[in-house]
Design an enzyme around this catalytic site. Structure first.
Site, short mmCIF file in Angstrom:
data_model
loop_
_atom_site.label_atom_id
_atom_site.label_comp_id
_atom_site.label_asym_id
_atom_site.label_seq_id
_atom_site.Cartn_x
_atom_site.Cartn_y
_atom_site.Cartn_z
N LYS A 53 108.14 -21.70 124.56
CA LYS A 53 108.25 -20.51 123.87
C LYS A 53 109.81 -19.77 123.91
O LYS A 53 110.37 -19.39 122.97
CB LYS A 53 107.13 -19.56 124.11
CG LYS A 53 105.88 -19.98 123.59
CD LYS A 53 104.57 -19.49 124.18
CE LYS A 53 103.33 -20.03 123.82
NZ LYS A 53 102.21 -19.70 124.50
N GLN A 97 100.08 -15.06 128.35
CA GLN A 97 99.64 -16.59 128.16
C GLN A 97 98.22 -16.57 128.74
O GLN A 97 97.93 -16.21 129.79
CB GLN A 97 100.34 -17.35 129.10
CG GLN A 97 100.39 -18.80 129.11
CD GLN A 97 100.56 -19.39 127.75
OE1 GLN A 97 101.25 -19.24 126.80
NE2 GLN A 97 99.80 -20.59 127.77
N ASP A 120 99.29 -13.50 118.74
CA ASP A 120 98.60 -14.68 119.12
C ASP A 120 97.17 -14.66 118.10
O ASP A 120 96.81 -15.70 117.80
CB ASP A 120 97.87 -14.53 120.43
CG ASP A 120 98.53 -15.51 121.54
OD1 ASP A 120 99.12 -16.62 120.99
OD2 ASP A 120 98.63 -15.24 122.85
#
Ligand code: GUN
Length: 293
Positions: A53, A97, A120
């Site tokens: 990322k 995460q 997300d």
């Protein structure tokens, strides 16, 4: 038959190139999209995802606000960090995460993220808006699957899509998205409670494997001519590999190629799309925060 192997790496590169152009345009208005990536602990797979990322953020010209916390960090420390990032106008997107260490309640952390920064698409506000076709952030992996299907020219309207796996991150949202009018699939969602999975998977025009177990979808479970999308990323031991492991999908790839019409490989299939769609969501978050979208 030998399936067309869908090049997710190439499709993802073209999505990133498009995002990079928009970032350049935004920068000329003094807006630089910024994503805060929070990693708690040192789970090797998570470390590897997060570095992917970070690399993509640099490539598309966005600001990367990476924050690492030790595995021993408390839930309240993480919640305090999320609150700080929520209140920081220079941060457009927040990604924590997953998975988090066992002592931290994931749902509580996800719900603490400002839905306007939830790139997300995991916050209940975004999930709910997705279900009723309202503006939201779409979850990156399911969105990446839709883009791959479209780019490969796979017809979804009227197709029977069978999804194997009911995770909050992939299977569940994908079942909603594929059933929406713009995809128009008939959807079957299979899971560990499904009786006689092969008899159902063999009915699929589009078979999506998202169960997280190496090579369990075998060629005999695939209808000849079906399109197969493999969302699995599994590490299997391999003494001949430099790192001692290699990545395989949920589909037994080589025999499946003889049956399917289209198939995504692992690696270089769905994985790069997840990151590309994250870049797109971060761009969208920055535009919305600036009143441009
Ligand atoms: N862990 C595995 N996939 C994802 C993802 O898409 N987002 C986050 N935040 N964590 C993950």
């Amino acid at each position: 038959m030998s399936a067309v192997v869908i090049d997710g790496f190439a499709v993802a590169a073209s999505v990133r190139a498009r995002v990079a152009e928009s970032v350049t345009a935004l920068k000329s208005r003094s807006i630089t999209p910024c994503l805060a990536v929070v990693l708690v602990g040192e789970d090797p797979a998570s470390v590897s995802y997060v570095s992917g990322k970070e690399k993509a953020l640099a490539e598309v010209g966005m600001t990367d606000r990476s924050i690492r916390l030790p595995a021993t960090a408390s839930e309240s420390e993480l919640l305090a960090l999320v609150a700080t990032l929520n209140g920081d106008p220079s941060v457009h997107g927040i990604l924590v995460q997953l998975p988090l260490p066992k002592h931290i309640n994931e749902a509580r952390v996800i719900m603490a993220i400002d839905p306007a920064k939830d790139v997300d698409g995991f916050h209940p506000v975004n999930v709910g808006n997705m279900v009723i076709d309202r503006p939201c952030f779409l979850p990156c992996t399911p969105h990446g699957v839709l883009v791959l299907l479209r780019e490969a020219g796979i017809v979804t309207s009227g197709a029977h899509a069978v999804i194997v796996g009911r995770s909050n991150i992939v299977g569940k949202p994908l079942s909603i998205l594929l059933a929406r009018r713009d995809c128009n699939c008939t959807v079957t969602l299979c899971h560990t409670g499904t009786r006689d999975l092969p008899s159902i998977s063999r009915q699929a025009d589009i078979l999506i494997a998202a169960l997280g177990k190496p090579r369990v979808i075998t060629a005999d479970m695939i209808r000849p001519g079906a399109a197969v999308i493999d969302v699995g990323v599994n590490r299997v031991e391999d003494a001949t590999a430099k790192k001692g492991f290699r990545l395989v999908g949920d589909v037994d790839f080589v025999p499946a190629c003889e049956v399917a019409s289209f198939i995504t490989p692992v690696p270089r299939g769905v994985g790069p799309m997840t990151i590309a769609m994250l870049m797109e969501n971060t761009l969208l978050a920055a535009k919305r925060a600036s009143g441009l979208e």
